[in-house]
Design a protein around this motif. Sequence first.
Motif, PDB file in Angstrom:
ATOM      1  N   VAL A  40       0.690  -1.261   0.035  1.00 29.24           N
ATOM      2  CA  VAL A  40       0.107  -0.047   0.098  1.00 29.24           C
ATOM      3  C   VAL A  40       0.616   1.171   0.148  1.00 29.24           C
ATOM      4  O   VAL A  40       0.620   2.544  -0.623  1.00 29.24           O
ATOM      5  CB  VAL A  40      -0.835   0.113   1.395  1.00 29.24           C
ATOM      6  N   SER A  41       2.050   0.808   0.963  1.00 26.19           N
ATOM      7  CA  SER A  41       2.588   2.303   0.592  1.00 26.19           C
ATOM      8  C   SER A  41       3.070   2.582  -0.677  1.00 26.19           C
ATOM      9  O   SER A  41       3.377   4.058  -0.921  1.00 26.19           O
ATOM     10  CB  SER A  41       4.047   2.298   1.562  1.00 26.19           C
ATOM     11  N   ALA A  42       4.140   1.785  -1.218  1.00 30.18           N
ATOM     12  CA  ALA A  42       4.498   2.303  -2.732  1.00 30.18           C
ATOM     13  C   ALA A  42       3.451   2.174  -3.514  1.00 30.18           C
ATOM     14  O   ALA A  42       4.084   2.867  -4.860  1.00 30.18           O
ATOM     15  CB  ALA A  42       5.034   0.247  -3.232  1.00 30.18           C
ATOM     16  N   ALA A  43       2.118   1.613  -3.811  1.00 31.00           N
ATOM     17  CA  ALA A  43       1.151   2.435  -4.421  1.00 31.00           C
ATOM     18  C   ALA A  43       0.846   3.440  -3.902  1.00 31.00           C
ATOM     19  O   ALA A  43       0.229   4.477  -4.800  1.00 31.00           O
ATOM     20  CB  ALA A  43      -0.297   1.436  -3.847  1.00 31.00           C
ATOM     21  N   ALA A  44       0.641   4.394  -3.074  1.00 30.78           N
ATOM     22  CA  ALA A  44       0.177   5.566  -2.335  1.00 30.78           C
ATOM     23  C   ALA A  44       1.728   6.446  -2.393  1.00 30.78           C
ATOM     24  O   ALA A  44       1.441   7.034  -3.824  1.00 30.78           O
ATOM     25  CB  ALA A  44       0.068   5.634  -1.178  1.00 30.78           C
ATOM     26  N   ARG A  45       2.881   6.332  -2.956  1.00 36.71           N
ATOM     27  CA  ARG A  45       3.714   6.938  -3.546  1.00 36.71           C
ATOM     28  C   ARG A  45       3.554   6.956  -4.947  1.00 36.71           C
ATOM     29  O   ARG A  45       3.594   7.791  -5.679  1.00 36.71           O
ATOM     30  CB  ARG A  45       4.923   6.370  -3.438  1.00 36.71           C
ATOM     31  N   ALA A  46       2.926   5.579  -5.941  1.00 34.84           N
ATOM     32  CA  ALA A  46       2.925   5.867  -7.380  1.00 34.84           C
ATOM     33  C   ALA A  46       1.560   7.362  -7.300  1.00 34.84           C
ATOM     34  O   ALA A  46       2.215   7.511  -8.747  1.00 34.84           O
ATOM     35  CB  ALA A  46       2.602   4.424  -7.850  1.00 34.84           C
ATOM     36  N   LEU A  47       0.662   6.486  -7.299  1.00 39.14           N
ATOM     37  CA  LEU A  47      -0.501   7.838  -6.922  1.00 39.14           C
ATOM     38  C   LEU A  47      -0.356   9.072  -6.689  1.00 39.14           C
ATOM     39  O   LEU A  47      -0.882  10.091  -6.888  1.00 39.14           O
ATOM     40  CB  LEU A  47      -1.539   7.325  -6.098  1.00 39.14           C
ATOM     41  N   ARG A  48       1.514   9.285  -6.091  1.00 39.81           N
ATOM     42  CA  ARG A  48       1.445  10.230  -5.810  1.00 39.81           C
ATOM     43  C   ARG A  48       0.092  10.672  -4.317  1.00 39.81           C
ATOM     44  O   ARG A  48      -0.257  12.039  -4.085  1.00 39.81           O
ATOM     45  CB  ARG A  48       1.756  11.957  -6.714  1.00 39.81           C
ATOM     46  N   ILE A  49      -0.245   9.883  -3.128  1.00 39.09           N
ATOM     47  CA  ILE A  49      -0.793  10.467  -2.314  1.00 39.09           C
ATOM     48  C   ILE A  49      -0.176  10.017  -1.328  1.00 39.09           C
ATOM     49  O   ILE A  49       0.520   8.722  -1.129  1.00 39.09           O
ATOM     50  CB  ILE A  49      -2.611  10.343  -2.635  1.00 39.09           C
ATOM     51  N   SER A  50      -0.545  10.518   0.261  1.00 42.84           N
ATOM     52  CA  SER A  50      -0.054   9.921   1.080  1.00 42.84           C
ATOM     53  C   SER A  50      -0.819   8.793   1.434  1.00 42.84           C
ATOM     54  O   SER A  50      -2.033   8.543   0.986  1.00 42.84           O
ATOM     55  CB  SER A  50      -0.959  10.833   2.417  1.00 42.84           C
ATOM     56  N   ARG A  51      -0.334   7.381   2.479  1.00 40.06           N
ATOM     57  CA  ARG A  51      -1.168   6.325   2.490  1.00 40.06           C
ATOM     58  C   ARG A  51      -2.425   6.019   3.128  1.00 40.06           C
ATOM     59  O   ARG A  51      -2.546   5.690   2.695  1.00 40.06           O
ATOM     60  CB  ARG A  51       0.123   5.815   3.384  1.00 40.06           C
ATOM     61  N   PRO A  52      -2.158   7.152   4.274  1.00 40.61           N
ATOM     62  CA  PRO A  52      -3.548   7.265   4.880  1.00 40.61           C
ATOM     63  C   PRO A  52      -5.225   7.425   4.087  1.00 40.61           C
ATOM     64  O   PRO A  52      -5.662   7.330   4.011  1.00 40.61           O
ATOM     65  CB  PRO A  52      -3.509   8.418   5.885  1.00 40.61           C
ATOM     66  N   GLN A  53      -4.616   8.470   3.477  1.00 40.19           N
ATOM     67  CA  GLN A  53      -5.517   8.929   2.271  1.00 40.19           C
ATOM     68  C   GLN A  53      -5.931   7.573   1.438  1.00 40.19           C
ATOM     69  O   GLN A  53      -6.672   7.675   1.164  1.00 40.19           O
ATOM     70  CB  GLN A  53      -5.008   9.887   1.189  1.00 40.19           C
ATOM     71  N   LEU A  54      -5.167   6.917   1.137  1.00 39.74           N
ATOM     72  CA  LEU A  54      -5.415   5.621   0.220  1.00 39.74           C
ATOM     73  C   LEU A  54      -5.887   5.119   0.981  1.00 39.74           C
ATOM     74  O   LEU A  54      -6.771   3.998   0.667  1.00 39.74           O
ATOM     75  CB  LEU A  54      -3.826   5.161  -0.333  1.00 39.74           C
ATOM     76  N   ASP A  55      -5.411   4.484   2.164  1.00 44.02           N
ATOM     77  CA  ASP A  55      -6.141   3.991   2.819  1.00 44.02           C
ATOM     78  C   ASP A  55      -7.777   4.065   3.313  1.00 44.02           C
ATOM     79  O   ASP A  55      -8.873   3.278   3.035  1.00 44.02           O
ATOM     80  CB  ASP A  55      -5.515   3.635   4.791  1.00 44.02           C
ATOM     81  N   TYR A  56      -8.035   5.260   3.325  1.00 44.07           N
ATOM     82  CA  TYR A  56      -9.491   5.428   3.083  1.00 44.07           C
ATOM     83  C   TYR A  56     -10.272   5.889   1.508  1.00 44.07           C
ATOM     84  O   TYR A  56     -11.072   5.019   1.802  1.00 44.07           O
ATOM     85  CB  TYR A  56      -9.210   7.347   3.658  1.00 44.07           C
ATOM     86  N   ARG A  57      -9.446   5.626   0.749  1.00 44.62           N
ATOM     87  CA  ARG A  57     -10.250   6.036  -0.579  1.00 44.62           C
ATOM     88  C   ARG A  57     -10.645   4.465  -0.230  1.00 44.62           C
ATOM     89  O   ARG A  57     -11.509   4.447  -0.905  1.00 44.62           O
ATOM     90  CB  ARG A  57      -9.403   6.353  -1.186  1.00 44.62           C
ATOM     91  N   LEU A  58      -9.363   3.164  -0.072  1.00 42.31           N
ATOM     92  CA  LEU A  58      -9.546   1.432  -0.203  1.00 42.31           C
ATOM     93  C   LEU A  58     -11.267   1.305   0.572  1.00 42.31           C
ATOM     94  O   LEU A  58     -11.461   0.847   0.090  1.00 42.31           O
ATOM     95  CB  LEU A  58      -8.491   1.086   0.473  1.00 42.31           C
ATOM     96  N   ARG A  59     -11.262   2.109   2.076  1.00 41.85           N
ATOM     97  CA  ARG A  59     -12.112   1.920   2.310  1.00 41.85           C
ATOM     98  C   ARG A  59     -13.615   2.107   2.072  1.00 41.85           C
ATOM     99  O   ARG A  59     -14.109   1.930   2.223  1.00 41.85           O
ATOM    100  CB  ARG A  59     -11.709   2.449   3.908  1.00 41.85           C
ATOM    101  N   ARG A  60     -13.869   3.352   1.709  1.00 43.08           N
ATOM    102  CA  ARG A  60     -14.483   3.995   1.274  1.00 43.08           C
ATOM    103  C   ARG A  60     -15.067   3.344  -0.289  1.00 43.08           C
ATOM    104  O   ARG A  60     -15.910   3.078  -0.089  1.00 43.08           O
ATOM    105  CB  ARG A  60     -14.135   4.937   0.395  1.00 43.08           C
ATOM    106  N   LEU A  61     -14.071   2.166  -0.694  1.00 41.20           N
ATOM    107  CA  LEU A  61     -14.538   2.001  -1.843  1.00 41.20           C
ATOM    108  C   LEU A  61     -14.800   0.395  -1.253  1.00 41.20           C
ATOM    109  O   LEU A  61     -15.194   0.018  -2.971  1.00 41.20           O
ATOM    110  CB  LEU A  61     -13.579   1.702  -3.277  1.00 41.20           C
ATOM    111  N   GLY A  62     -14.664  -0.568  -0.608  1.00 46.95           N
ATOM    112  CA  GLY A  62     -15.067  -1.941  -0.081  1.00 46.95           C
ATOM    113  C   GLY A  62     -13.393  -2.645  -0.130  1.00 46.95           C
ATOM    114  O   GLY A  62     -13.828  -3.492  -0.725  1.00 46.95           O
ATOM    115  N   LEU A  63     -12.468  -1.396  -0.833  1.00 47.14           N
ATOM    116  CA  LEU A  63     -11.517  -2.420  -1.217  1.00 47.14           C
ATOM    117  C   LEU A  63      -9.938  -2.452   0.214  1.00 47.14           C
ATOM    118  O   LEU A  63      -9.454  -2.908  -0.070  1.00 47.14           O
ATOM    119  CB  LEU A  63     -10.286  -1.723  -1.958  1.00 47.14           C
TER     120      LEU A  63
END
Length: 67
Positions: A40-63
């Motif tokens: 998840v950390s590497a994916a967040a870096r690739a997306l240029r967003i923070s890890r907590p932001q990616l965690d939030y978005r994954l939870r919001r989408l049920g992922l």
Amino acid sequence: MPLHAEGAPPAEVSPEHGASFADVERATYEAALARAGGNVSAAARALRISRPQLDYRLRRLGLNRSG
């Protein structure tokens, strides 16, 4: 800010092909996670967003990957 190629969704998942924004967003995060080997950390870096932001978005989408 444009996405890196690493985070880009598959071409067939696009608004031009009738996909909703949520579909494109989900495909983008799944593609980034797949390219990062589930890291998840590497994916967040690739997306240029923070890890907590990616965690939030994954939870919001049920992922959320942590269960």
